[in-house]
Write a protein that holds these residues in place. Structure first.
Motif, PDB file in Angstrom:
ATOM      1  N   VAL A   1       0.860  -1.191   0.000  1.00  0.00           N
ATOM      2  CA  VAL A   1       0.000   0.000   0.000  1.00  0.00           C
ATOM      3  C   VAL A   1       0.889   1.231   0.000  1.00  0.00           C
ATOM      4  N   LEU A   2       0.673   2.094  -1.004  1.00  0.00           N
ATOM      5  CA  LEU A   2       1.575   3.218  -1.213  1.00  0.00           C
ATOM      6  C   LEU A   2       1.146   4.490  -0.499  1.00  0.00           C
ATOM      7  N   ASP A   3      -0.158   4.592  -0.181  1.00  0.00           N
ATOM      8  CA  ASP A   3      -0.633   5.805   0.511  1.00  0.00           C
ATOM      9  C   ASP A   3      -1.989   5.531   1.129  1.00  0.00           C
ATOM     10  N   ASP A   4      -2.551   6.552   1.802  1.00  0.00           N
ATOM     11  CA  ASP A   4      -3.822   6.352   2.499  1.00  0.00           C
ATOM     12  C   ASP A   4      -5.031   6.422   1.564  1.00  0.00           C
ATOM     13  N   ALA A   5      -4.794   6.558   0.263  1.00  0.00           N
ATOM     14  CA  ALA A   5      -5.877   6.497  -0.726  1.00  0.00           C
ATOM     15  C   ALA A   5      -5.988   5.105  -1.333  1.00  0.00           C
ATOM     16  N   LEU A   6      -5.299   4.141  -0.748  1.00  0.00           N
ATOM     17  CA  LEU A   6      -5.305   2.738  -1.178  1.00  0.00           C
ATOM     18  C   LEU A   6      -4.770   2.562  -2.596  1.00  0.00           C
ATOM     19  N   ARG A   7      -3.703   3.297  -2.915  1.00  0.00           N
ATOM     20  CA  ARG A   7      -2.939   2.962  -4.112  1.00  0.00           C
ATOM     21  C   ARG A   7      -2.032   1.789  -3.748  1.00  0.00           C
ATOM     22  N   VAL A   8      -2.010   0.783  -4.617  1.00  0.00           N
ATOM     23  CA  VAL A   8      -1.282  -0.450  -4.317  1.00  0.00           C
ATOM     24  C   VAL A   8      -0.281  -0.727  -5.433  1.00  0.00           C
ATOM     25  N   ALA A   9       0.954  -1.054  -5.049  1.00  0.00           N
ATOM     26  CA  ALA A   9       2.013  -1.323  -6.023  1.00  0.00           C
ATOM     27  C   ALA A   9       1.768  -2.637  -6.741  1.00  0.00           C
ATOM     28  N   CYS A  10       1.987  -2.630  -8.058  1.00  0.00           N
ATOM     29  CA  CYS A  10       1.887  -3.827  -8.880  1.00  0.00           C
ATOM     30  C   CYS A  10       3.248  -4.103  -9.518  1.00  0.00           C
ATOM     31  N   GLY A  11       3.341  -5.170 -10.272  1.00  0.00           N
ATOM     32  CA  GLY A  11       4.598  -5.497 -10.930  1.00  0.00           C
ATOM     33  C   GLY A  11       5.101  -4.344 -11.769  1.00  0.00           C
ATOM     34  N   SER A  12       4.199  -3.628 -12.389  1.00  0.00           N
ATOM     35  CA  SER A  12       4.497  -2.345 -13.026  1.00  0.00           C
ATOM     36  C   SER A  12       3.309  -1.435 -12.795  1.00  0.00           C
ATOM     37  N   GLY A  13       3.571  -0.217 -12.363  1.00  0.00           N
ATOM     38  CA  GLY A  13       2.491   0.719 -12.085  1.00  0.00           C
ATOM     39  C   GLY A  13       1.761   0.395 -10.796  1.00  0.00           C
ATOM     40  N   ALA A  14       0.589   0.993 -10.638  1.00  0.00           N
ATOM     41  CA  ALA A  14      -0.183   0.819  -9.412  1.00  0.00           C
ATOM     42  C   ALA A  14      -1.669   0.911  -9.720  1.00  0.00           C
ATOM     43  N   VAL A  15      -2.469   0.321  -8.844  1.00  0.00           N
ATOM     44  CA  VAL A  15      -3.919   0.459  -8.924  1.00  0.00           C
ATOM     45  C   VAL A  15      -4.415   1.125  -7.659  1.00  0.00           C
ATOM     46  N   GLN A  16      -5.519   1.846  -7.790  1.00  0.00           N
ATOM     47  CA  GLN A  16      -6.199   2.388  -6.627  1.00  0.00           C
ATOM     48  C   GLN A  16      -7.461   1.569  -6.400  1.00  0.00           C
ATOM     49  N   LEU A  17      -7.634   1.085  -5.190  1.00  0.00           N
ATOM     50  CA  LEU A  17      -8.809   0.290  -4.843  1.00  0.00           C
ATOM     51  C   LEU A  17      -9.946   1.230  -4.454  1.00  0.00           C
ATOM     52  N   LEU A  18     -11.071   1.116  -5.120  1.00  0.00           N
ATOM     53  CA  LEU A  18     -12.174   2.062  -4.946  1.00  0.00           C
ATOM     54  C   LEU A  18     -13.346   1.499  -4.152  1.00  0.00           C
ATOM     55  N   LYS A  19     -13.572   0.189  -4.242  1.00  0.00           N
ATOM     56  CA  LYS A  19     -14.685  -0.429  -3.519  1.00  0.00           C
ATOM     57  C   LYS A  19     -14.239  -1.801  -3.034  1.00  0.00           C
ATOM     58  N   LEU A  20     -14.510  -2.092  -1.747  1.00  0.00           N
ATOM     59  CA  LEU A  20     -14.052  -3.334  -1.142  1.00  0.00           C
ATOM     60  C   LEU A  20     -15.169  -3.946  -0.303  1.00  0.00           C
ATOM     61  N   GLN A  21     -14.987  -5.220   0.045  1.00  0.00           N
ATOM     62  CA  GLN A  21     -15.999  -5.913   0.842  1.00  0.00           C
ATOM     63  C   GLN A  21     -15.333  -6.974   1.702  1.00  0.00           C
ATOM     64  N   ARG A  22     -15.633  -6.960   3.001  1.00  0.00           N
ATOM     65  CA  ARG A  22     -15.125  -8.016   3.880  1.00  0.00           C
ATOM     66  C   ARG A  22     -16.266  -8.961   4.221  1.00  0.00           C
ATOM     67  N   ALA A  23     -15.911 -10.133   4.725  1.00  0.00           N
ATOM     68  CA  ALA A  23     -16.892 -11.167   5.024  1.00  0.00           C
ATOM     69  C   ALA A  23     -17.975 -10.650   5.967  1.00  0.00           C
ATOM     70  N   GLY A  24     -19.218 -10.925   5.623  1.00  0.00           N
ATOM     71  CA  GLY A  24     -20.335 -10.536   6.467  1.00  0.00           C
ATOM     72  C   GLY A  24     -20.784  -9.100   6.319  1.00  0.00           C
ATOM     73  N   LYS A  25     -20.124  -8.338   5.452  1.00  0.00           N
ATOM     74  CA  LYS A  25     -20.479  -6.934   5.240  1.00  0.00           C
ATOM     75  C   LYS A  25     -20.856  -6.707   3.774  1.00  0.00           C
ATOM     76  N   GLY A  26     -21.511  -5.590   3.515  1.00  0.00           N
ATOM     77  CA  GLY A  26     -21.818  -5.223   2.149  1.00  0.00           C
ATOM     78  C   GLY A  26     -20.646  -4.507   1.503  1.00  0.00           C
ATOM     79  N   PRO A  27     -20.708  -4.288   0.192  1.00  0.00           N
ATOM     80  CA  PRO A  27     -19.657  -3.521  -0.480  1.00  0.00           C
ATOM     81  C   PRO A  27     -19.577  -2.107   0.089  1.00  0.00           C
TER      82      PRO A  27
END
Length: 307
Positions: A262-288
């Motif tokens: 995780v590269l910053d508090d905006a949930l940018r995540v390092a990949c093999g090349s470049g990065a993605v920002q995670l915009l919507k997530l879901q944990r077990a038992g919760k909604g998106p």
């Protein structure tokens, strides 16, 4: 026209509604049988089944169409045509031949690309720039029949399978009405041998995210598997589904990070090349949840690693 409608999931519902609105006589609706669902595991009718009942239409849900009795019942409907969209059963030749004008399938790809079960998922996962709807005359092969009408649409840079699914469903509904209105003048186009690809059913083993891949590949996997089965990672002993993302500027692994960092508090995540920002997530038992809300319950910090 006197139409037999054959479909099962939510994708098929707008098509049924469009045929009714256009004034066609729906002789019968065929769909998959009710199956156990929910906490009580009670039999639940499919979306098409439920909507057909609301519309006052006869519904049949045979387990198979291979036996002579089921085929005779189908033929006895004396339909002009059958419209098939995500039905879920293979149609024997006797069924394909029964309606006066045969059976038309609404397929969510630009055939011959992505024949098979999961064309919407596969188009996004492969990074296709466009997809579309084909109205196809059905024959014994898997999505091999001649195409009567096709319509293309661009795939949005952040579009998920759920969003594209809904757009293509509405496109299919409009296009089948157009096809039936002009059936006598349409010229079937034989599919070329070149460019054939197969959209195999999504396997849950494909869903774990490997951030060692490029940001573009990771982003396509997340969007292509959203909402089902949902691309996922593990963090702090729990599985987290990733339901929306976008490619963003970021150093990635070559800049000194590790895959999944995780590269910053905006949930940018390092990949093999470049990065993605995670915009919507879901944990077990919760909604998106949007990322900002999700982080209140699961504090993922800069330097943490998702994997």
């Amino acid at each position: 026209m006197r139409v037999i409608f054959m479909g099962t999931p939510e994708f098929s519902v707008p098509v049924l509604e469009a045929l009714v609105a256009a004034g066609h006589d729906i002789a019968c609706v065929y769909c998959q049988p009710p199956r156990p669902a929910g906490r009580g595991k009670k039999d639940r009718p499919t979306p098409v089944h439920a909507r057909a009942i609301e519309l006052g239409l006869e519904v049949r849900h045979p387990v198979s169409l291979k036996d002579a009795a089921a085929q005779a019942e189908f033929a006895a409907l004396n339909a002009d045509i059958a419209v098939v969209v995500a039905y879920g059963l293979i149609l024997p030749q006797a069924v394909l031949d029964a309606p006066a004008h045969g059976c038309l399938n609404i397929h969510a790809s630009l055939l011959p690309r992505w024949r098979g079960a999961a064309p919407i998922h596969r188009a996004i996962m492969a990074g296709d720039a466009e997809t579309g709807i084909c109205i196809m005359q059905m024959e014994a092969g898997l999505d091999t029949g001649p195409v009567l009408l096709r319509r293309a649409t661009a795939i949005g840079a952040q579009e998920t399978t759920a969003e594209l699914h809904d757009r293509l469903s509405e496109m299919g509904a409009a296009l089948i009405v157009e096809a039936l209105a002009g059936l006598e003048t349409l010229q079937p186009e034989v599919q070329p041998d070149e460019g054939v690809t197969y959209a195999k059913k999504i396997d849950k083993s494909e869903a774990r995210v490997d951030f060692a891949h490029s940001a573009e590949e990771v982003d396509r996997l997340i969007r292509g598997l959203s909402p089902f089965p949902g691309a996922w990672v593990e963090f702090d002993g729990q599985r987290i589904k990733l339901l929306a993302s976008r490619v963003v500027s970021g150093a990635g692994v070559p800049g000194g990070g590790v895959p999944g960092e995780v590269l910053d508090d905006a949930l940018r995540v390092a990949c093999g090349s470049g990065a993605v920002q995670l915009l919507k997530l879901q944990r077990a038992g919760k909604g998106p949840q949007d990322a900002e809300v999700f982080l209140r319950g699961v504090p993922i910090r800069t330097g943490d690693v998702l994997g």
